[in-house]
Write a protein that holds these residues in place. Sequence first.
Motif, short mmCIF file in Angstrom:
data_model
loop_
_atom_site.label_atom_id
_atom_site.label_comp_id
_atom_site.label_asym_id
_atom_site.label_seq_id
_atom_site.Cartn_x
_atom_site.Cartn_y
_atom_site.Cartn_z
N GLY A 78 -1.80 3.36 -22.07
CA GLY A 78 -0.75 3.41 -23.08
C GLY A 78 0.06 4.69 -23.00
N TYR A 79 -0.61 5.80 -22.71
CA TYR A 79 0.09 7.08 -22.55
C TYR A 79 1.08 6.99 -21.39
N TYR A 80 0.64 6.45 -20.26
CA TYR A 80 1.52 6.34 -19.10
C TYR A 80 2.70 5.40 -19.38
N ALA A 81 2.44 4.34 -20.16
CA ALA A 81 3.52 3.40 -20.48
C ALA A 81 4.66 4.11 -21.21
N LYS A 82 4.32 5.11 -22.03
CA LYS A 82 5.34 5.88 -22.73
C LYS A 82 6.21 6.68 -21.76
N HIS A 83 5.69 6.87 -20.54
CA HIS A 83 6.43 7.62 -19.52
C HIS A 83 6.97 6.68 -18.42
N ASP A 84 7.17 5.42 -18.79
CA ASP A 84 7.74 4.42 -17.88
C ASP A 84 6.88 4.20 -16.64
N ILE A 85 5.58 4.32 -16.82
CA ILE A 85 4.63 4.07 -15.74
C ILE A 85 3.76 2.89 -16.15
N THR A 86 3.85 1.79 -15.40
CA THR A 86 3.12 0.58 -15.75
C THR A 86 1.84 0.48 -14.93
N ILE A 87 0.72 0.71 -15.59
CA ILE A 87 -0.58 0.58 -14.95
C ILE A 87 -1.56 -0.03 -15.95
N SER A 88 -2.69 -0.50 -15.46
CA SER A 88 -3.75 -1.02 -16.32
C SER A 88 -4.93 -0.06 -16.31
N SER A 89 -5.86 -0.28 -17.20
CA SER A 89 -7.05 0.58 -17.25
C SER A 89 -7.86 0.48 -15.96
N ASP A 90 -7.74 -0.64 -15.24
CA ASP A 90 -8.46 -0.80 -13.97
C ASP A 90 -7.89 0.09 -12.87
N ASP A 91 -6.68 0.61 -13.09
CA ASP A 91 -6.05 1.51 -12.11
C ASP A 91 -6.41 2.97 -12.37
N SER A 217 7.57 10.29 -11.69
CA SER A 217 6.27 10.10 -11.05
C SER A 217 6.38 9.20 -9.84
N ILE A 218 5.51 9.43 -8.87
CA ILE A 218 5.46 8.53 -7.70
C ILE A 218 5.02 7.13 -8.13
N LEU A 219 4.35 7.01 -9.28
CA LEU A 219 3.92 5.70 -9.77
C LEU A 219 5.09 4.87 -10.27
N GLN A 220 6.25 5.49 -10.42
CA GLN A 220 7.45 4.75 -10.84
C GLN A 220 8.16 4.10 -9.65
N GLU A 221 7.70 4.43 -8.44
CA GLU A 221 8.23 3.81 -7.23
C GLU A 221 7.43 2.55 -6.92
N THR A 222 7.94 1.39 -7.32
CA THR A 222 7.17 0.14 -7.22
C THR A 222 6.82 -0.23 -5.78
N GLU A 223 7.67 0.13 -4.83
CA GLU A 223 7.38 -0.20 -3.43
C GLU A 223 6.26 0.67 -2.86
N LEU A 224 5.84 1.67 -3.64
CA LEU A 224 4.84 2.62 -3.16
C LEU A 224 3.43 2.28 -3.67
N ASP A 225 3.27 1.11 -4.29
CA ASP A 225 2.01 0.79 -4.95
C ASP A 225 0.79 0.98 -4.06
N ASP A 226 0.88 0.60 -2.79
CA ASP A 226 -0.27 0.71 -1.89
C ASP A 226 -0.47 2.12 -1.35
N HIS A 227 0.51 2.97 -1.56
CA HIS A 227 0.48 4.31 -0.95
C HIS A 227 0.28 5.44 -1.98
N ALA A 228 0.56 5.15 -3.25
CA ALA A 228 0.59 6.21 -4.27
C ALA A 228 -0.78 6.46 -4.90
N ILE A 229 -1.14 7.74 -4.98
CA ILE A 229 -2.35 8.17 -5.68
C ILE A 229 -1.96 9.36 -6.55
N VAL A 230 -2.24 9.26 -7.85
CA VAL A 230 -1.91 10.36 -8.77
C VAL A 230 -3.19 11.01 -9.27
#
Length: 409
Positions: A78-91, A217-230
């Motif tokens: 939920g915190y990340y969602a406030k920063h335009d970063i879409t992830i789930s708890s499994d991430d 954030s690099i997590l905002q780059e959707t094409e980078l999903d397989d490459h991004a680690i924060v």
Amino acid sequence: MPVVSRKGKAMPESPIRKLAPFAEKAVREGKHIYHLNIGQPDIKTPTEAMEAVRNHKLEVLAYSHSAGFESFRDKLAGYYAKHDITISSDDILVTTGGSEALIFTMGSITDPGDEIIVPEPFYANYYSFSTQSTITVVPVISKIEDDFALPPIKNFEKLITPKTKAILICNPGNPTGYLYSKDEIKQLAALAIKHDVFLISDEVYREFVYDGSEHYSILQETELDDHAIVVDSVSKRYSMCGARIGCLVSKNKSVMETAMKFAQARLSPPTFAQIASEAALEAPDSYYTDTIDKYKERRNTLVQELRQIPGVKVAMPKGAFYCIAQLPVSNADHFAKWLLDDFDVDKQTVMVAPASGFYSSANVGLNQVRIAYVLNRRDLKKAVHILKLGLEKYTLQESTVTTQSTLLT
């Protein structure tokens, strides 16, 4: 007699903490030290975090899940969602500080002898973690003349080899305070995809950005999903360095499954610290805005005062709470020790972190120091005044010794 490992011998000393014996000696001699050397905020931890620990209902201090409390990970999403970063708890994998997140990352994506490209100067422990993981840091130098902006992408690309597994950045940067722009992040993302390497971003200072800038954030780059680690942490954001709670975030399922093996091996992150960290997420927005306002004022004060000292060059940081200052000395390590050992103004002195420890390239940054502006403005002004007087005396002595050596030869 048994001997320690080559890896152990290769582990570098912390440039931030290696001067501790000199500081301890100074304190025993009755000196007061203004600590500009370490990023320990003086901002109060959110009351929500303290109250959660104080009023806990636990009767057994049990293990948590190896990935951390599910409720905490849900709130982090939920915190990340406030920063335009879409992830789930499994991430999200909760770790014992951002340090463990970096160690898990390196363990999950590299083998002995592999390489990671890092813009330098960089957070000194990156070098320690790479040594521990038996991999090599390949530096690409950024310059104070450019305020430590991202080096040209061609400088990264020419360093990529079959052994390259990742590019690692800190955004905003420790020790430089540089904030990478959206365009710079996109350039790095394109490079990572082109060469099929990971892009790791240490984003523990995400909240600390100034002058109307925004963190991307690099997590905002959707094409980078397989490459991004924060890599992230509550240490600085909530002034909770002692909690030792961080997290690893990635949408790459293989990375997360592998990192989980490391997490299971260390069992679980600390329970009380997770309780405090989860509660800290309930802090009002004013906690962030008030904190950022304070650091911006401190940054402005520090840079203004430093730029009044003859021979000092300082890059204007756009984020975090550090800056690199270039001093009119030949050896900042020696100068930092001298400040603690041989200099004081009315029994007061300052402690800085020599910047050479933030470079892996030899003979670079020898006349630079990292300064953390974690003191109030009055103490910052006093500390810089003492630094100024120290530089005047030290450079005079250094000049005298050089002159005498020249005459003798």
